[in-house]
Structures are given as structure tokens and as C-alpha cells.
Design a protein around this motif. Structure first.
Motif, PDB file in Angstrom:
ATOM      1  N   ARG A   1      39.482  -2.754  34.643  1.00 58.96           N
ATOM      2  CA  ARG A   1      40.796  -2.417  35.189  1.00 58.96           C
ATOM      3  C   ARG A   1      41.805  -2.211  34.062  1.00 58.96           C
ATOM      4  O   ARG A   1      42.770  -1.482  34.210  1.00 58.96           O
TER       5      ARG A   1
ATOM      6  N   THR B   1      44.410   1.355  39.935  1.00 58.34           N
ATOM      7  CA  THR B   1      43.567   2.208  40.760  1.00 58.34           C
ATOM      8  C   THR B   1      43.789   3.655  40.355  1.00 58.34           C
ATOM      9  O   THR B   1      44.887   4.026  39.955  1.00 58.34           O
TER      10      THR B   1
ATOM     11  N   VAL C   1      45.345  -0.487  48.104  1.00 55.61           N
ATOM     12  CA  VAL C   1      44.216  -0.786  47.207  1.00 55.61           C
ATOM     13  C   VAL C   1      44.619  -1.864  46.196  1.00 55.61           C
ATOM     14  O   VAL C   1      43.893  -2.827  45.969  1.00 55.61           O
TER      15      VAL C   1
END
Length: 165
Positions: free
Chosen positions: A105, A18, A30
Motif C-alpha cells: 500500500r 487504492t 474501499v
């Protein structure tokens, strides 16, 4: 005489990232949401390692030591992406798959993402993702289904987008 079939669980490493780094507690929450998203599409006990980072590669920021699940439970972190990649090439690694909520990601940078996917593919590790479905500004809600990244398709698209092998 009864025959017992043993089911072999997949060995899966979770990777989360994140950009939220202003508040480590929020970042841990998160990352915990990403973890829960991935766990929801896997058999119980499939996650064998947990890796996560804050910020963007290569300049990751300080990372929380744990992922926070529903404001109470915590999951310990085994390291970041560099640790995941180091373990991926070892014969005694703890996983044969890597799962995340999105291939992005791994990195927002196309060239870096291409290199990372190639490293996993050469090591014989399949990248899986449990797509995020967002409901406004809240944490992700349940995924539609687990998806396997087709490396040829992904790498071809990355090259088309300006990445290099």
C-alpha cells in the motif's frame, strides 16, 4: 488501597491507498474497508491519525477528504503519504506505528517502497499490517492476525527483487 494500572495505548497512524479513482465515493468506501480491517486488530482508540491516497506514487490522484465506513459513517483524513512522512520525522508526531493492510500500500514500486520503509525505520516507527483476505470481488474480510514488518527481512527481500537502498 487499590493499585490501578494504566494501560498505554499504542499510537498508530493508518495509511490506505487504492488505485480506484474513477468514482470518489467507491474509493472512499474501499479506503474505509482498509481502515476497518486495520482497526479490527488494534485496541480501541489506538488510531491517532488517518492518511490515504488514490493512485500510484508519485502521481497520486484527487483524494477523498473522508473515508466511508459502511455507507454511513465517515472518518476524516489527515493527509496523504507525504503528510505522513513529514509528520513521522517530527519529534511531536502523533504516532509510533503505521498500519496498513499490506506493505505494498505504501507503493507498488519496489525502490520507492524501500525508501519509504527506510524513512520510517530511521524515525523509529514500526510498520504493521493487517493482511487482507478477499472473498471474491468484495471488500476485505477479517484478518488472521496483526503482523509486524521485520525491516531487515523486508529490505533484504526488496533488494533481492531489484530495489536499491
Amino acid at each position: 488501597m487499590s493499585i490501578h494500572r494504566t494501560t498505554v495505548l499504542p499510537r498508530v497512524a493508518f495509511y490506505g491507498r487504492t488505485a480506484e479513482a474513477s468514482d470518489l465515493a467507491t474509493a472512499a468506501l474501499v479506503l474505509g474497508g482498509q481502515y476497518q480491517q486495520c482497526v479490527s486488530v488494534l485496541p480501541d482508540g489506538a488510531i491517532t491519525a488517518v492518511f490515504s491516497d488514490l493512485g500510484n506514487r508519485p502521481d497520486y490522484w484527487r483524494t477523498p477528504a473522508t473515508l466511508l465506513l459502511d455507507h454511513e459513517r465517515e472518518i476524516s483524513r489527515d493527509g496523504g503519504l507525504d503528510d505522513l512522512l513529514t509528520e513521522a520525522v517530527r519529534p511531536e508526531r502523533r504516532f509510533d506505528f503505521v498500519i496498513s493492510t499490506n506493505v505494498h500500500r505504501l507503493s507498488c514500486d519496489t525502490a520507492t517502497r524501500t525508501t519509504l520503509l527506510r524513512t520510517l525505520a530511521v524515525a523509529g516507527i514500526e510498520f504493521l499490517h493487517a493482511p487482507e483476505i478477499r472473498d471474491g470481488d468484495r471488500l476485505p474480510i477479517m484478518p488472521w492476525r496483526l503482523r509486524s514488518v521485520d525491516y531487515i527481512e523486508v529490505l533484504t527481500q526488496l533488494i533481492r527483487d531489484g530495489g536499491h537502498l
